[in-house]
Write an enzyme that holds these catalytic residues in place. Structure first.
Site, PDB file in Angstrom:
ATOM      1  N   ASP A  50       4.331 139.022  29.753  1.00  0.00           N
ATOM      2  CA  ASP A  50       3.138 139.783  30.022  1.00  0.00           C
ATOM      3  C   ASP A  50       3.000 140.911  28.954  1.00  0.00           C
ATOM      4  O   ASP A  50       3.828 141.928  29.034  1.00  0.00           O
ATOM      5  CB  ASP A  50       2.885 140.612  31.206  1.00  0.00           C
ATOM      6  CG  ASP A  50       2.442 139.547  32.251  1.00  0.00           C
ATOM      7  OD1 ASP A  50       1.489 138.722  31.815  1.00  0.00           O
ATOM      8  OD2 ASP A  50       3.053 139.304  33.149  1.00  0.00           O
ATOM      9  N   MET A  84      -2.428 140.054  26.201  1.00  0.00           N
ATOM     10  CA  MET A  84      -3.400 140.732  26.586  1.00  0.00           C
ATOM     11  C   MET A  84      -3.455 142.063  25.601  1.00  0.00           C
ATOM     12  O   MET A  84      -3.276 143.257  25.947  1.00  0.00           O
ATOM     13  CB  MET A  84      -3.104 141.425  28.196  1.00  0.00           C
ATOM     14  CG  MET A  84      -3.116 140.270  29.083  1.00  0.00           C
ATOM     15  SD  MET A  84      -2.082 140.872  30.802  1.00  0.00           S
ATOM     16  CE  MET A  84      -0.667 140.418  30.302  1.00  0.00           C
ATOM     17  N   MET A 116       1.016 143.536  26.842  1.00  0.00           N
ATOM     18  CA  MET A 116      -0.054 144.632  26.886  1.00  0.00           C
ATOM     19  C   MET A 116      -0.257 145.554  25.732  1.00  0.00           C
ATOM     20  O   MET A 116       0.855 146.300  25.411  1.00  0.00           O
ATOM     21  CB  MET A 116      -0.087 145.097  28.407  1.00  0.00           C
ATOM     22  CG  MET A 116      -0.172 144.376  29.449  1.00  0.00           C
ATOM     23  SD  MET A 116      -0.191 145.000  30.945  1.00  0.00           S
ATOM     24  CE  MET A 116       0.258 143.590  32.185  1.00  0.00           C
ATOM     25  N   HIS A 147       1.858 135.645  27.374  1.00  0.00           N
ATOM     26  CA  HIS A 147       0.528 136.012  27.872  1.00  0.00           C
ATOM     27  C   HIS A 147       0.110 137.241  26.994  1.00  0.00           C
ATOM     28  O   HIS A 147       0.668 138.272  27.242  1.00  0.00           O
ATOM     29  CB  HIS A 147       0.411 136.293  29.486  1.00  0.00           C
ATOM     30  CG  HIS A 147      -1.019 136.660  29.897  1.00  0.00           C
ATOM     31  ND1 HIS A 147      -1.239 137.089  31.019  1.00  0.00           N
ATOM     32  CD2 HIS A 147      -2.315 136.396  29.296  1.00  0.00           C
ATOM     33  CE1 HIS A 147      -2.351 137.270  31.349  1.00  0.00           C
ATOM     34  NE2 HIS A 147      -3.074 136.835  30.148  1.00  0.00           N
ATOM     35  N   HIS A 176       7.463 134.008  32.135  1.00  0.00           N
ATOM     36  CA  HIS A 176       6.276 134.326  31.784  1.00  0.00           C
ATOM     37  C   HIS A 176       6.231 136.047  31.468  1.00  0.00           C
ATOM     38  O   HIS A 176       6.827 136.781  32.151  1.00  0.00           O
ATOM     39  CB  HIS A 176       5.075 134.588  33.234  1.00  0.00           C
ATOM     40  CG  HIS A 176       3.826 134.608  32.812  1.00  0.00           C
ATOM     41  ND1 HIS A 176       2.617 134.165  32.417  1.00  0.00           N
ATOM     42  CD2 HIS A 176       3.150 135.968  32.836  1.00  0.00           C
ATOM     43  CE1 HIS A 176       1.730 134.537  32.144  1.00  0.00           C
ATOM     44  NE2 HIS A 176       1.719 135.588  32.292  1.00  0.00           N
ATOM     45  N   SER A 224       6.966 136.020  36.241  1.00  0.00           N
ATOM     46  CA  SER A 224       6.837 137.144  35.383  1.00  0.00           C
ATOM     47  C   SER A 224       7.341 138.286  35.307  1.00  0.00           C
ATOM     48  O   SER A 224       7.875 138.993  36.379  1.00  0.00           O
ATOM     49  CB  SER A 224       5.337 137.808  35.647  1.00  0.00           C
ATOM     50  OG  SER A 224       4.936 139.020  34.689  1.00  0.00           O
ATOM     51  N   ASP A 251      -2.782 133.393  37.520  1.00  0.00           N
ATOM     52  CA  ASP A 251      -2.032 134.543  37.088  1.00  0.00           C
ATOM     53  C   ASP A 251      -2.671 135.941  38.054  1.00  0.00           C
ATOM     54  O   ASP A 251      -3.812 136.444  37.619  1.00  0.00           O
ATOM     55  CB  ASP A 251      -1.980 134.740  35.718  1.00  0.00           C
ATOM     56  CG  ASP A 251      -1.029 135.902  35.281  1.00  0.00           C
ATOM     57  OD1 ASP A 251      -0.187 136.500  36.053  1.00  0.00           O
ATOM     58  OD2 ASP A 251      -0.948 136.260  34.110  1.00  0.00           O
ATOM     59  N   MET A 286      -7.421 134.172  35.593  1.00  0.00           N
ATOM     60  CA  MET A 286      -6.857 135.373  35.888  1.00  0.00           C
ATOM     61  C   MET A 286      -7.404 135.714  37.387  1.00  0.00           C
ATOM     62  O   MET A 286      -8.555 135.687  37.677  1.00  0.00           O
ATOM     63  CB  MET A 286      -7.009 136.705  35.307  1.00  0.00           C
ATOM     64  CG  MET A 286      -6.520 136.548  33.804  1.00  0.00           C
ATOM     65  SD  MET A 286      -4.690 136.615  33.645  1.00  0.00           S
ATOM     66  CE  MET A 286      -4.376 138.010  34.715  1.00  0.00           C
TER      67      MET A 286
HETATM   68  C1  DX5 Z   1      -1.302 140.825  35.122  1.00  0.00           C
HETATM   69  C2  DX5 Z   1      -0.180 139.982  34.662  1.00  0.00           C
HETATM   70  C3  DX5 Z   1       0.439 139.232  35.626  1.00  0.00           C
HETATM   71  C4  DX5 Z   1       1.092 140.039  36.332  1.00  0.00           C
HETATM   72  C5  DX5 Z   1       1.341 139.165  37.574  1.00  0.00           C
HETATM   73  O1  DX5 Z   1      -1.979 141.801  34.259  1.00  0.00           O
HETATM   74  O2  DX5 Z   1      -0.922 139.226  33.635  1.00  0.00           O
HETATM   75  O3  DX5 Z   1       1.019 138.237  35.110  1.00  0.00           O
HETATM   76  O4  DX5 Z   1       2.302 140.361  35.956  1.00  0.00           O
HETATM   77  O5  DX5 Z   1       2.192 139.841  38.737  1.00  0.00           O
HETATM   78  P1  DX5 Z   1       1.786 139.914  40.234  1.00  0.00           P
HETATM   79  O6  DX5 Z   1       2.350 138.588  40.475  1.00  0.00           O
HETATM   80  O7  DX5 Z   1       2.779 141.114  40.765  1.00  0.00           O
HETATM   81  O8  DX5 Z   1       0.420 139.980  40.461  1.00  0.00           O
HETATM   82 ZN    ZN Z   2       0.392 137.316  32.927  1.00  0.00          ZN
END
Ligand code: DX5
Ligand code: ZN
Length: 224
Positions: free
Chosen positions: A35, A68, A37, A66, A33, A8, A176, A137
């Site tokens: 992320d 969110m 948000m 991903h 990956h 990620s 994840d 998750m």
């Molecule tokens: C959490 C994200 C993950 C996160 C994983 O909200 O969706 O993808 O970046 O990071 P680590 O591996 O540090 O938990």
């Molecule tokens: Zn993620």
């Protein structure tokens, strides 16, 4: 079963993003990956289509986005145009989940659905025929670097058996959050087929390539 590793970029140095993505690629990562948000669905703001496009330019590996975010249906085309191969939405953010998954498929990307730790597996049972990726998750989403929630392993096992029961063992089962050298083999043993690792790759003192190699040796051989 071959287990994929999906670093990620949330924990990468954004000032050297392309270099960080290339290091993961050269280190043997399977997917990258991304992320996303929105500051509403989760209490953090990260990146959008422009950063996704920069990742796309840096690698030929599958880009795993991903989302969110609330109302993810507003952004599907933008992420697909930016080069997303996989687009995952959260069941908790989608009252019309079936329609959103259909729209991801129509866009040309492969659809995924993610479940927060408190969300039961039954919430995706009716859409298993629509997805290519199920994301469990193993932390509450919003931040990298959190600890793996131990109860996730049992949930991964139950997800694996749910997929088998529905004749969908071909669906990738991604895990994840909090996955690193200490948890990777348990996650893979429970049935995870794609392991997301942010801080364990980009925060590792040994460097990105060595960190991926260490994860790989915890879970067995990957892409050739
Ligand atoms: C959490 C994200 C993950 C996160 C994983 O909200 O969706 O993808 O970046 O990071 P680590 O591996 O540090 O938990
Ligand atoms: Zn993620």
């Amino acid at each position: 079963m071959t287990v994929k590793i999906a670093p990620s970029i949330l924990s990468a140095d954004f000032g050297r993003l392309a270099e960080e993505v290339r290091a993961a690629d050269e280190g043997g990562a399977d997917w990258i990956h991304v992320d996303v948000m929105d500051g509403h669905f989760v209490p953090n703001l990260t990146m959008g289509p422009a950063v996704t496009a920069a990742v796309r330019r840096a690698t030929d590996l599958p880009v795993d986005v991903h989302l969110m975010v609330e109302r993810p249906e507003l952004h599907l085309e933008a992420f697909r145009d930016a080069g997303a191969d996989w687009i995952t939405v959260h069941v908790e953010a989608c009252p019309h989940l079936h329609r959103v998954l259909e729209r991801i498929r129509e866009s040309g990307a492969r659809p995924g659905v993610a479940l927060n730790p408190a969300t039961p597996l039954g919430s995706v049972e009716e859409v298993l025929s629509e997805i290519d990726l199920l994301v469990i998750m193993s932390v509450n989403p919003g931040f990298g670097g959190q600890s793996y929630i131990p109860a996730s392993s049992r949930k991964i096992e139950r997800a694996r058996s749910l997929l088998r029961t529905h004749g969908r063992s071909d669906v990738e089962l991604e895990v994840d959050g909090g996955v690193g050298p200490a948890t990777a083999s348990e996650v893979a043993g429970a049935g995870g087929s794609v392991l997301v690792a942010g801080s364990a790759v980009y925060g590792a003192p040994e460097g990105v390539k060595e960190a991926i190699r260490n994860l790989r040796s915890a879970v067995g051989p990957g892409r050739t």
